[in-house]
Design a protein around this motif. Sequence first.
Motif, PDB file in Angstrom:
ATOM      1  N   GLU A   1      -4.281  -4.801 -58.561  1.00  8.03           N
ATOM      2  CA  GLU A   1      -5.755  -4.936 -59.312  1.00  8.03           C
ATOM      3  C   GLU A   1      -6.660  -3.959 -58.809  1.00  8.03           C
ATOM      4  O   GLU A   1      -7.523  -3.657 -59.543  1.00  8.03           O
ATOM      5  N   THR A   2      -6.043  -3.219 -57.600  1.00  4.16           N
ATOM      6  CA  THR A   2      -7.188  -2.143 -57.437  1.00  4.16           C
ATOM      7  C   THR A   2      -6.488  -0.847 -57.660  1.00  4.16           C
ATOM      8  O   THR A   2      -7.195   0.181 -57.671  1.00  4.16           O
ATOM      9  N   PHE A   3      -5.348  -0.522 -57.589  1.00  9.60           N
ATOM     10  CA  PHE A   3      -4.306   0.515 -57.733  1.00  9.60           C
ATOM     11  C   PHE A   3      -3.634   0.619 -58.851  1.00  9.60           C
ATOM     12  O   PHE A   3      -3.113  -0.680 -59.455  1.00  9.60           O
ATOM     13  N   SER A   4      -3.266   1.606 -59.614  1.00  4.63           N
ATOM     14  CA  SER A   4      -2.714   1.848 -60.776  1.00  4.63           C
ATOM     15  C   SER A   4      -1.316   1.277 -60.813  1.00  4.63           C
ATOM     16  O   SER A   4      -0.784   1.271 -59.772  1.00  4.63           O
ATOM     17  N   LYS A   5      -0.830   0.697 -61.785  1.00  5.18           N
ATOM     18  CA  LYS A   5       0.708   0.262 -62.059  1.00  5.18           C
ATOM     19  C   LYS A   5       1.664   1.377 -61.683  1.00  5.18           C
ATOM     20  O   LYS A   5       2.708   1.136 -60.952  1.00  5.18           O
ATOM     21  N   SER A   6       1.247   2.426 -62.174  1.00  3.79           N
ATOM     22  CA  SER A   6       2.184   3.535 -62.029  1.00  3.79           C
ATOM     23  C   SER A   6       2.121   4.142 -60.562  1.00  3.79           C
ATOM     24  O   SER A   6       3.435   4.365 -59.940  1.00  3.79           O
TER      25      SER A   6
ATOM     26  N   GLU B   1       4.455   1.238 -58.693  1.00  5.84           N
ATOM     27  CA  GLU B   1       5.784   1.753 -58.790  1.00  5.84           C
ATOM     28  C   GLU B   1       6.267   2.684 -57.987  1.00  5.84           C
ATOM     29  O   GLU B   1       7.370   2.874 -57.641  1.00  5.84           O
ATOM     30  N   ASP B   2       5.521   3.896 -58.055  1.00  2.33           N
ATOM     31  CA  ASP B   2       5.932   5.137 -57.287  1.00  2.33           C
ATOM     32  C   ASP B   2       5.884   4.680 -55.694  1.00  2.33           C
ATOM     33  O   ASP B   2       6.938   5.093 -55.082  1.00  2.33           O
ATOM     34  N   MET B   3       5.104   3.888 -55.316  1.00  2.93           N
ATOM     35  CA  MET B   3       5.162   3.409 -53.849  1.00  2.93           C
ATOM     36  C   MET B   3       6.492   2.899 -53.643  1.00  2.93           C
ATOM     37  O   MET B   3       7.051   2.987 -52.604  1.00  2.93           O
ATOM     38  N   HIS B   4       6.830   1.749 -54.541  1.00  2.33           N
ATOM     39  CA  HIS B   4       8.082   1.070 -54.352  1.00  2.33           C
ATOM     40  C   HIS B   4       9.554   2.155 -54.448  1.00  2.33           C
ATOM     41  O   HIS B   4      10.322   1.887 -53.508  1.00  2.33           O
ATOM     42  N   LYS B   5       9.496   3.051 -55.018  1.00  5.43           N
ATOM     43  CA  LYS B   5      10.475   3.877 -55.273  1.00  5.43           C
ATOM     44  C   LYS B   5      10.377   4.770 -53.898  1.00  5.43           C
ATOM     45  O   LYS B   5      11.547   4.975 -53.422  1.00  5.43           O
ATOM     46  N   TRP B   6       9.225   5.325 -53.612  1.00  4.96           N
ATOM     47  CA  TRP B   6       9.394   6.154 -52.432  1.00  4.96           C
ATOM     48  C   TRP B   6       9.754   5.220 -51.082  1.00  4.96           C
ATOM     49  O   TRP B   6      10.353   5.525 -50.197  1.00  4.96           O
ATOM     50  N   GLY B   7       9.439   3.932 -51.094  1.00  2.09           N
ATOM     51  CA  GLY B   7       9.778   3.065 -49.841  1.00  2.09           C
ATOM     52  C   GLY B   7      11.190   2.754 -49.851  1.00  2.09           C
ATOM     53  O   GLY B   7      11.721   2.511 -48.963  1.00  2.09           O
ATOM     54  N   CYS B   8      12.004   3.310 -50.807  1.00  2.00           N
ATOM     55  CA  CYS B   8      13.629   2.926 -50.805  1.00  2.00           C
ATOM     56  C   CYS B   8      14.100   4.186 -50.140  1.00  2.00           C
ATOM     57  O   CYS B   8      15.294   4.109 -49.936  1.00  2.00           O
ATOM     58  N   LEU B   9      13.541   5.204 -50.157  1.00  2.00           N
ATOM     59  CA  LEU B   9      14.103   6.644 -49.729  1.00  2.00           C
ATOM     60  C   LEU B   9      14.309   6.345 -48.149  1.00  2.00           C
ATOM     61  O   LEU B   9      13.639   5.902 -47.453  1.00  2.00           O
TER      62      LEU B   9
ATOM     63  N   TYR C   1      -3.568   2.107 -46.074  1.00  2.00           N
ATOM     64  CA  TYR C   1      -2.009   2.664 -46.220  1.00  2.00           C
ATOM     65  C   TYR C   1      -1.923   3.093 -47.967  1.00  2.00           C
ATOM     66  O   TYR C   1      -1.330   4.192 -48.188  1.00  2.00           O
ATOM     67  N   LEU C   2      -2.532   2.233 -48.891  1.00  2.00           N
ATOM     68  CA  LEU C   2      -2.238   2.472 -50.087  1.00  2.00           C
ATOM     69  C   LEU C   2      -3.130   3.904 -50.536  1.00  2.00           C
ATOM     70  O   LEU C   2      -2.571   4.577 -51.347  1.00  2.00           O
TER      71      LEU C   2
END
Length: 369
Positions: free
Chosen positions: A8-13, A16-24, A88-89
Amino acid sequence: MAAKKASETFSKSMIEDMHKWGCLKQTGVSLRYMMEFGSKPNERNLLISAQFLHKELPIRIARRAIELENLPYGLSHKPAVLKVRDWYLDSFRDLRTFPDIKNMNDEKTFTDMIKAIKVRHNNVVPTMALGVQQLKKGMDPKIVYEDLDEIHQFLDRFYMSRIGIRMLIGQHVELHNPHPAPHCVGYIDTKMSPVEVARNASEDARSICCREYGSAPDVHIYGDPDFTFPYVPAHLHLMVFELVKNSLRAVQERCVDSDKVTPPVRIIVADGLEDVTIKVSDEGGGIARSGLPKIFTYLYSTARNPLDEDADVGVSDNVTMAGYGYGLPICRLYARYFGGDLQIISMEGYALRVGNLLSLLSILHMVGF
């Protein structure tokens, strides 16, 4: 006011980018490598360092932000934890929106940004501790806190990761210092005197004790002041400061109504063949056997809880003598970060804290000696 979800505070993209980087996969950096690389802080090395952090920091920060969204027992929804999550976000967004670093002008701007990120996260530890205490206030008092393994394991990972992130940022920023202290490579002092650090940390702890109680026990330090080894002085200072602060409080509170001379806190620095050991001992009464299993949990403190005074206040910049219950577990993480450990040995009626702060063989191997 209802707490807002990250979406609700940060964009959807961005989410999604955060979850992608969190898997690296994150890249480990040894003390030896930091010393060797930082020994020549020329423009080429500073540029390489900035380019590395530009890719590495988002991975580490994304992992923690994802975890902060999914904590058990409703911890993710506590106001203090939501504040940390947003820090953190915000930092992840700042890093991901920063363009590729191609020259020294880019590097300087990037360095200023990560310096600001480090400042933004200065109060993460006390704020998370506040969140845990907010959780604790709403818990059934019959719950055995050391059984809440998920929270303890998360906080160990979270705080250890924070140590690593701040070490990487601090090391890079400090390499820009045009007048480094003698024998220092960034944050690392290649000839650190543990006796000198212990003396400074003890004086800081006594100042806090005097502010709280009006007086403070003496601190006697034993060891060779000429003995040195490579380490991060700020880490050692934090550990000794916390241990001595605990000892001073225990002694002061035990002797408050006594006419006897207040016994000193003793620090012994021993440089063995395999270990550097710092022992902090006091005559503050020790910890009851029933309390020992709890001392390294994040939901336990023998001191009065600061939240009892005003549960809604924000985190102050002032250092308190005790109460949030994170001093010892955080100290142990700092000790373990470079291969050491922290042990507590208590004799009820006396007291003994032993900080086996690092394995000398492990350190020597890491710095390549």
